[in-house]
Design a protein around this motif. Sequence first.
Motif, PDB file in Angstrom:
ATOM      1  N   VAL A 203      39.474  37.346  81.832  1.00 39.12           N
ATOM      2  CA  VAL A 203      39.982  38.827  81.593  1.00 39.12           C
ATOM      3  C   VAL A 203      39.353  39.580  82.669  1.00 39.12           C
ATOM      4  O   VAL A 203      39.777  40.868  82.803  1.00 39.12           O
ATOM      5  CB  VAL A 203      39.847  39.250  80.164  1.00 39.12           C
ATOM      6  CG1 VAL A 203      40.639  38.519  79.087  1.00 39.12           C
ATOM      7  CG2 VAL A 203      38.553  39.402  79.920  1.00 39.12           C
ATOM      8  N   ASN A 204      38.277  39.440  83.382  1.00 43.04           N
ATOM      9  CA  ASN A 204      37.531  40.339  84.022  1.00 43.04           C
ATOM     10  C   ASN A 204      37.277  39.885  85.542  1.00 43.04           C
ATOM     11  O   ASN A 204      36.298  40.044  86.471  1.00 43.04           O
ATOM     12  CB  ASN A 204      36.214  40.607  83.561  1.00 43.04           C
ATOM     13  CG  ASN A 204      35.308  39.324  83.489  1.00 43.04           C
ATOM     14  OD1 ASN A 204      35.622  38.105  83.621  1.00 43.04           O
ATOM     15  ND2 ASN A 204      34.040  39.837  83.360  1.00 43.04           N
ATOM     16  N   CYS A 205      38.271  39.073  86.209  1.00 50.33           N
ATOM     17  CA  CYS A 205      38.349  38.695  87.600  1.00 50.33           C
ATOM     18  C   CYS A 205      40.012  38.765  88.058  1.00 50.33           C
ATOM     19  O   CYS A 205      40.739  38.438  87.039  1.00 50.33           O
ATOM     20  CB  CYS A 205      37.512  37.625  87.777  1.00 50.33           C
ATOM     21  SG  CYS A 205      38.322  36.062  87.352  1.00 50.33           S
ATOM     22  N   SER A 206      40.052  38.472  89.432  1.00 50.59           N
ATOM     23  CA  SER A 206      41.459  38.293  89.755  1.00 50.59           C
ATOM     24  C   SER A 206      41.931  37.079  89.720  1.00 50.59           C
ATOM     25  O   SER A 206      41.149  35.949  89.265  1.00 50.59           O
ATOM     26  CB  SER A 206      41.660  38.674  91.260  1.00 50.59           C
ATOM     27  OG  SER A 206      41.050  37.773  91.958  1.00 50.59           O
TER      28      SER A 206
ATOM     29  N   LYS B 254      33.441  44.808  83.396  1.00 48.80           N
ATOM     30  CA  LYS B 254      34.504  45.096  82.236  1.00 48.80           C
ATOM     31  C   LYS B 254      35.929  44.800  82.894  1.00 48.80           C
ATOM     32  O   LYS B 254      36.063  44.759  83.907  1.00 48.80           O
ATOM     33  CB  LYS B 254      34.307  46.643  81.752  1.00 48.80           C
ATOM     34  CG  LYS B 254      33.129  47.140  81.191  1.00 48.80           C
ATOM     35  CD  LYS B 254      33.026  48.175  80.586  1.00 48.80           C
ATOM     36  CE  LYS B 254      33.846  48.255  79.252  1.00 48.80           C
ATOM     37  NZ  LYS B 254      33.468  49.178  78.186  1.00 48.80           N
ATOM     38  N   ALA B 255      36.614  44.635  81.781  1.00 49.67           N
ATOM     39  CA  ALA B 255      38.171  44.058  82.014  1.00 49.67           C
ATOM     40  C   ALA B 255      39.043  45.449  82.627  1.00 49.67           C
ATOM     41  O   ALA B 255      38.617  46.558  82.195  1.00 49.67           O
ATOM     42  CB  ALA B 255      38.882  43.558  80.823  1.00 49.67           C
ATOM     43  N   GLY B 256      39.912  45.175  83.446  1.00 44.83           N
ATOM     44  CA  GLY B 256      40.735  46.197  83.687  1.00 44.83           C
ATOM     45  C   GLY B 256      40.166  47.423  84.650  1.00 44.83           C
ATOM     46  O   GLY B 256      39.338  47.199  85.593  1.00 44.83           O
ATOM     47  N   ALA B 257      40.857  48.527  84.420  1.00 49.24           N
ATOM     48  CA  ALA B 257      40.376  49.724  85.473  1.00 49.24           C
ATOM     49  C   ALA B 257      38.933  50.063  85.248  1.00 49.24           C
ATOM     50  O   ALA B 257      38.250  50.165  86.525  1.00 49.24           O
ATOM     51  CB  ALA B 257      41.317  50.986  85.127  1.00 49.24           C
TER      52      ALA B 257
ATOM     53  N   ARG C   7      37.254  47.580  87.787  1.00 46.87           N
ATOM     54  CA  ARG C   7      37.320  47.996  89.153  1.00 46.87           C
ATOM     55  C   ARG C   7      36.558  49.060  89.566  1.00 46.87           C
ATOM     56  O   ARG C   7      36.472  49.213  90.971  1.00 46.87           O
ATOM     57  CB  ARG C   7      38.846  47.989  89.059  1.00 46.87           C
ATOM     58  CG  ARG C   7      39.567  46.700  89.324  1.00 46.87           C
ATOM     59  CD  ARG C   7      41.208  47.022  89.711  1.00 46.87           C
ATOM     60  NE  ARG C   7      42.065  47.710  88.633  1.00 46.87           N
ATOM     61  CZ  ARG C   7      42.628  47.312  87.593  1.00 46.87           C
ATOM     62  NH1 ARG C   7      42.425  45.941  87.055  1.00 46.87           N
ATOM     63  NH2 ARG C   7      43.205  48.111  86.715  1.00 46.87           N
ATOM     64  N   ARG C   8      36.231  49.933  88.632  1.00 48.90           N
ATOM     65  CA  ARG C   8      35.356  50.938  88.913  1.00 48.90           C
ATOM     66  C   ARG C   8      33.788  50.682  89.117  1.00 48.90           C
ATOM     67  O   ARG C   8      33.095  51.195  89.323  1.00 48.90           O
ATOM     68  CB  ARG C   8      35.624  52.082  87.948  1.00 48.90           C
ATOM     69  CG  ARG C   8      36.785  52.963  87.976  1.00 48.90           C
ATOM     70  CD  ARG C   8      37.043  54.352  87.278  1.00 48.90           C
ATOM     71  NE  ARG C   8      36.514  53.998  85.811  1.00 48.90           N
ATOM     72  CZ  ARG C   8      37.555  53.679  85.004  1.00 48.90           C
ATOM     73  NH1 ARG C   8      38.909  53.770  85.264  1.00 48.90           N
ATOM     74  NH2 ARG C   8      37.343  53.517  83.622  1.00 48.90           N
TER      75      ARG C   8
ATOM     76  N   LEU D 277      36.016  43.885  76.915  1.00 48.26           N
ATOM     77  CA  LEU D 277      37.484  43.946  76.998  1.00 48.26           C
ATOM     78  C   LEU D 277      37.792  45.432  76.590  1.00 48.26           C
ATOM     79  O   LEU D 277      38.814  46.040  76.833  1.00 48.26           O
ATOM     80  CB  LEU D 277      38.259  43.385  75.980  1.00 48.26           C
ATOM     81  CG  LEU D 277      38.223  41.933  75.761  1.00 48.26           C
ATOM     82  CD1 LEU D 277      38.659  41.291  74.477  1.00 48.26           C
ATOM     83  CD2 LEU D 277      39.051  41.638  77.075  1.00 48.26           C
ATOM     84  N   ASP D 278      36.726  46.456  76.150  1.00 49.59           N
ATOM     85  CA  ASP D 278      36.966  47.760  75.742  1.00 49.59           C
ATOM     86  C   ASP D 278      37.177  48.386  77.190  1.00 49.59           C
ATOM     87  O   ASP D 278      36.468  48.506  78.270  1.00 49.59           O
ATOM     88  CB  ASP D 278      35.875  48.511  75.354  1.00 49.59           C
ATOM     89  CG  ASP D 278      35.620  48.213  73.914  1.00 49.59           C
ATOM     90  OD1 ASP D 278      36.681  48.079  73.183  1.00 49.59           O
ATOM     91  OD2 ASP D 278      34.720  48.496  73.242  1.00 49.59           O
TER      92      ASP D 278
END
Length: 171
Positions: free
Chosen positions: A22-25, A109-112, A115-116, A170-171
């Motif tokens: 969930v936390n990589c491409s 962290k997963a998602g945006a 990425r930040r 996941l949060d």
Amino acid sequence: MIEMKGKRVRPTPAEEIRKSFVNCSKGEAKKLTLPADLHSRNWTETDFLGWIDPRAVNNAYLVLPRDGGVVGVVLRANTPPKSALRSSSCAFCLTTHVLSDVGMFVAPKAGAAGRRGNTVGTYVCADLACSAYVRRKRRPSAPQPAETLDDDERIARMLTNINHFVEKVLD
């Protein structure tokens, strides 16, 4: 809350493991090194898959059962200190080790948020062998405090702790 008692990772195909992260491409997941014993492992004592990449020892991976499938988390392992004079406890299985056998593992962290650059970290068994420690199949490097929980209760506690960590990713 997920009921953890009695849950184990079922034999899981490599492709399903790669898709679970969930936390990589997707590209990073395709390139990661899977555990060498994936096809020969004792799945009845596998509460989660946790392994260090033998080709890149600072890369680690965690895959656990969740919601009818599996979820994977990419971790970055910091090199543990060399001191054997102090001890520390694993946040997942609560096994006490000499300081050099506990490492800081950090997950984007997963998602945006990931990425930040946002991360979540915790101190866990440097070899990610928590399942073996809670079952007393592997001997820890430090004396253990007295405990009245049986194996099933220790396993459930460990899985609850791991799931709390994954929830933060996941949060």
